[in-house]
Structures are given as C-alpha cells and as structure tokens.
Design an enzyme around this catalytic site. Structure first.
Site, PDB file in Angstrom:
ATOM      1  N   TYR A 139      18.994  63.014  60.945  1.00 60.17           N
ATOM      2  CA  TYR A 139      17.805  63.611  61.548  1.00 60.17           C
ATOM      3  C   TYR A 139      18.039  65.093  61.818  1.00 60.17           C
ATOM      4  O   TYR A 139      19.169  65.564  61.902  1.00 60.17           O
ATOM      5  CB  TYR A 139      17.422  62.880  62.838  1.00 60.17           C
ATOM      6  CG  TYR A 139      18.402  63.036  63.975  1.00 60.17           C
ATOM      7  CD1 TYR A 139      18.160  63.933  65.012  1.00 60.17           C
ATOM      8  CD2 TYR A 139      19.567  62.279  64.027  1.00 60.17           C
ATOM      9  CE1 TYR A 139      19.056  64.072  66.060  1.00 60.17           C
ATOM     10  CE2 TYR A 139      20.460  62.411  65.064  1.00 60.17           C
ATOM     11  CZ  TYR A 139      20.198  63.309  66.087  1.00 60.17           C
ATOM     12  OH  TYR A 139      21.092  63.448  67.112  1.00 60.17           O
ATOM     13  N   ASN A 193      31.458  61.989  64.639  1.00 56.73           N
ATOM     14  CA  ASN A 193      31.693  63.326  65.174  1.00 56.73           C
ATOM     15  C   ASN A 193      33.194  63.570  65.209  1.00 56.73           C
ATOM     16  O   ASN A 193      33.931  62.821  65.862  1.00 56.73           O
ATOM     17  CB  ASN A 193      31.116  63.471  66.582  1.00 56.73           C
ATOM     18  CG  ASN A 193      29.602  63.506  66.583  1.00 56.73           C
ATOM     19  OD1 ASN A 193      28.979  63.652  65.537  1.00 56.73           O
ATOM     20  ND2 ASN A 193      29.005  63.376  67.753  1.00 56.73           N
ATOM     21  N   TYR A 195      35.958  66.195  66.349  1.00 52.74           N
ATOM     22  CA  TYR A 195      36.184  67.361  67.200  1.00 52.74           C
ATOM     23  C   TYR A 195      37.617  67.856  67.049  1.00 52.74           C
ATOM     24  O   TYR A 195      38.561  67.068  67.034  1.00 52.74           O
ATOM     25  CB  TYR A 195      35.951  67.026  68.671  1.00 52.74           C
ATOM     26  CG  TYR A 195      34.546  66.605  69.015  1.00 52.74           C
ATOM     27  CD1 TYR A 195      33.578  67.544  69.333  1.00 52.74           C
ATOM     28  CD2 TYR A 195      34.194  65.258  69.041  1.00 52.74           C
ATOM     29  CE1 TYR A 195      32.291  67.157  69.668  1.00 52.74           C
ATOM     30  CE2 TYR A 195      32.908  64.862  69.369  1.00 52.74           C
ATOM     31  CZ  TYR A 195      31.968  65.818  69.681  1.00 52.74           C
ATOM     32  OH  TYR A 195      30.690  65.424  70.003  1.00 52.74           O
TER      33      TYR A 195
END
Length: 394
Positions: A139, A193, A195
C-alpha cells in the site's frame, strides 16, 4: 527546749510540721495540673491551626496543594491510558532459538534477492537504516501520496507486489495458527521490516480503512522495544517519553487490537535499535479497502478507461509520486532527520513548493545551475551575443 521554740509539747511541733508538708505537696499537685491544662490547650490550638505563628508557611502549603493535585491527576491519567494500552496487547514467546535462526536465514535471502532486483517494483521500499519488503498486499503511505494524512493510503493493484513466500506460511503463519493466535486463512499481507542500528519508524497507526484487526508481529535478530504515545520532533530529532514502552524479545509474538491498535500511535525509537532487528508483520486487508486500479501510474499515455478505473467505490485514488531513496546509509544517518522515513518537514516542503523546487526530484541549486547552463548553450547556438544581466539585491 520545746518551750523556747514556742511549742509546749514535742507532739505539737511534729503536728505543725506535717501540715506544712501537706500544703507543699498540694501546691505541687496543683501546679502540675495547671501545667497539664496549659499543654492540653496548646495542643488543641495547634491542631486547629498548624502554623499559628508563621502565616508564610501556611500560605505556601495552600499554594502547593493544587500543584500536587494536578501532578497526581496527570499521573493517574497516564496510568489509566497505559492500562488501556495493555488491555489491547497480547505477547507470547513461541519461537525457539533454532527456529529463529532458520527464519533469520530466510530473511537474509529476501534481502539478497532484493539487492539483485528479483522482486517487483513495489515489493521493496528502501530508506536509510530501514528497508521494507511487501508481500501479498502493498500500500501507499507517507511521502508516496500527493494528499497526505490519515485515510489517504491505498492498496496497490493486484500483482504489483510479490506473493507471500512459502517459507513465511510454513515457518511463521502455520505456527501462529496452531497456537490459535490467528485463524486459518487470516493473513493475506506480510511485511518484513529490516532495521539497522539507529533505525526507526515514526509514530503512526496502521491504516484502519486498509487493515483488519488484530495486527500480529514477530521479532527476530535482536531485542528491542515498541513504544506507544510518543511525539516526534525533527531537526534535531527528539522523541517524547512514551505512555508505555513494551519490551519486544527475539522470537516473541506481539498482537495489537482495540485501544492499542486504533486509539494510540506506536513507534520504534532510534535508541531502541542497538543491533540489527527484523520484524515480520502479518495482517489481513479489509474487503472494502480502497485500491489503485491502474498499473502504469507514472506513464504519460493512459488508456481511455483510466478515469473510470481510478474509482474504487466512492473514493478517487490520488496519483502516486514515486519518492524512494536508493542511497546507502552511513552510521550517523539516524541523527539526520531530513532523511528519516516520513519526515514531516520534507512532506511539508513537497506540498508547499512548486514541482521544480521539490527535493524529491532534484535540488534547487542543481536545477538553477543546469537551467542557466542550458540557456547559455541555446543563446550561443542561436548566434545571439551574450548579455550582461544586472542582479537586483532585495
């Protein structure tokens, strides 16, 4: 001898001495009773008025009472909000060290494939110290939208992002289903994700009009913390104290719903990422979630049905502006808020400034330099004499 002292009999003398001693004893008792009465009166006065002599102390106490009550009220409100947040959080340790190692090796494979360009364009979203990999559903968010703010996010067209890898189903989703964390067939969107130390993501709420609840995340590589209710300030970057800081361990599962998912923001602070950390976020998209229907949003030639395809229900989808950074981050990048994900100052500039001045395309300095050089080339090619331009100072 008794006659010389005025007493006719020794018994009279003894009698007179006894009465005098009784008088002295009675006097002492009366004095003690009087002293006790005075002390009791003083105690009663002190109880009625704590500071009978100094009015300044009494005034200070009266002034400090409201301050103390305000502070206590703030603390009670903070504790109440923290209690509401906790009511919407479930945490459990489901993945062993060996299972974590297997999944982390798979995450490294995803990173390697992305570096080789083996994924679709919208599958990978890079930012300094943080990369996102969308699978199943992706999105638009943040600086990718022309109109920014809650409710403006849109799902990409079907097929614009890669399918959820099979290992995510086998190693992660299936275990969550077995432990009844989520029902069978719930997940159709998986985001990884990744990091680096010092990476962060600013306070946000997962789009309510895009995703169902709950929101499930599984942490890998290292321990960290998920903070609720923080406020970010940029240039220099500062993060306020959270309402709740939730420790997130390697191999743990965090489930957000209710107040924790919808009524308060959550974030990852730079100081909480001390080592590399990855999280797999598993969600389900809503059936009525707005979606971008066109696959060639950046093309200058659009099909005739573009206007109708842009409509999803009653919502018209805003045009995307691809603003992805492919720069490699240096170790100090976390302390440079201008390049952080969803930088509010960058968003504000890109809205207020005209298109040719936006930093997402090129810097204004390079733009004016190139424009000046190109104008010189054109004038020389046309054979026109060079003109001296007088610069006006403002």
């Amino acid at each position: 001898m008794a006659a010389a002292s005025g007493y006719t009999d020794l018994r009279e003398k003894l009698k007179s001495m006894t009465s005098r001693d009784n008088y002295k004893a009675g006097s002492r008792e009366a004095a003690a009773a009087a002293a006790a009465a005075v002390a009791a009166a003083a105690a009663a006065a002190a109880a009625a008025e704590p500071y009978p002599v100094s009015g300044a102390k009494r005034k200070y106490q009266e002034d400090s009472d409201p301050e103390r009550s305000d502070y206590e009220e703030q603390q009670l409100q903070k504790e109440e909000e923290a209690r509401k947040v906790k009511s919407g959080i479930r945490q459990m340790r489901l993945f062993s060290q060996d299972e974590c190692a297997k999944i982390e090796a798979r995450i490294d494979e995803v990173v390697s494939r992305a570096e080789k360009g083996l994924y679709n364009e919208h599958t990978v979203d890079r930012a300094p110290l943080r990369n996102k990999y969308f699978f199943g559903e992706g999105y638009t968010y943040g600086a990718q939208l022309q109109k920014r703010g809650p409710g403006q996010e849109r799902l990409y067209p079907p097929g614009d992002v890669d399918e959820i890898p099979e290992w995510v189903h086998q190693l992660v989703i299936q275990k969550l289903v077995e432990h009844r964390v989520i029902p069978e067939g719930f997940v159709n969107s998986a985001v990884i994700n990744d990091y680096q130390p010092g990476g962060c993501i600013v306070s946000h709420v997962d789009p309510i009009h895009i995703f169902e609840r709950p929101i499930v995340s599984v942490s890998f590589f290292s321990d960290s913390a998920l903070c609720f209710g923080c406020k970010f300030q940029f240039k220099p970057i500062r993060v306020s104290e959270p309402v709740l800081s939730l420790p997130v361990r390697r191999g743990s599962v965090t489930v957000l719903s209710g107040y924790a998912a919808d009524e308060i923001t959550h974030c990852i602070r730079p100081q909480d990422i001390k080592e590399r950390r990855a999280v797999i976020i598993l969600r389900k998209t809503r059936l009525d979630a707005p979606r971008l229907e066109t696959k060639s949003l950046s093309s200058s030639v659009l099909p005739p049905s573009y206007a109708s395809d842009r409509l999803s229900g009653n919502n018209r989808d805003p045009a995307l502006k691809p603003k992805r950074s492919h720069r490699k981050a240096d170790p100090d990048a976390a302390h440079r808020p201008r390049i952080l994900e969803m930088d509010k100052e960058e968003n504000r500039r890109s809205v207020l400034l005209p298109t040719h001045r936006r930093r997402g395309s090129f810097s204004s300095e390079n733009y004016w330099r190139k424009s000046y050089e190109s104008s010189e080339d054109c004038s020389e090619a046309a054979g026109s004499p060079a003109r001296k331009v007088k610069m006006r100072r403002h």
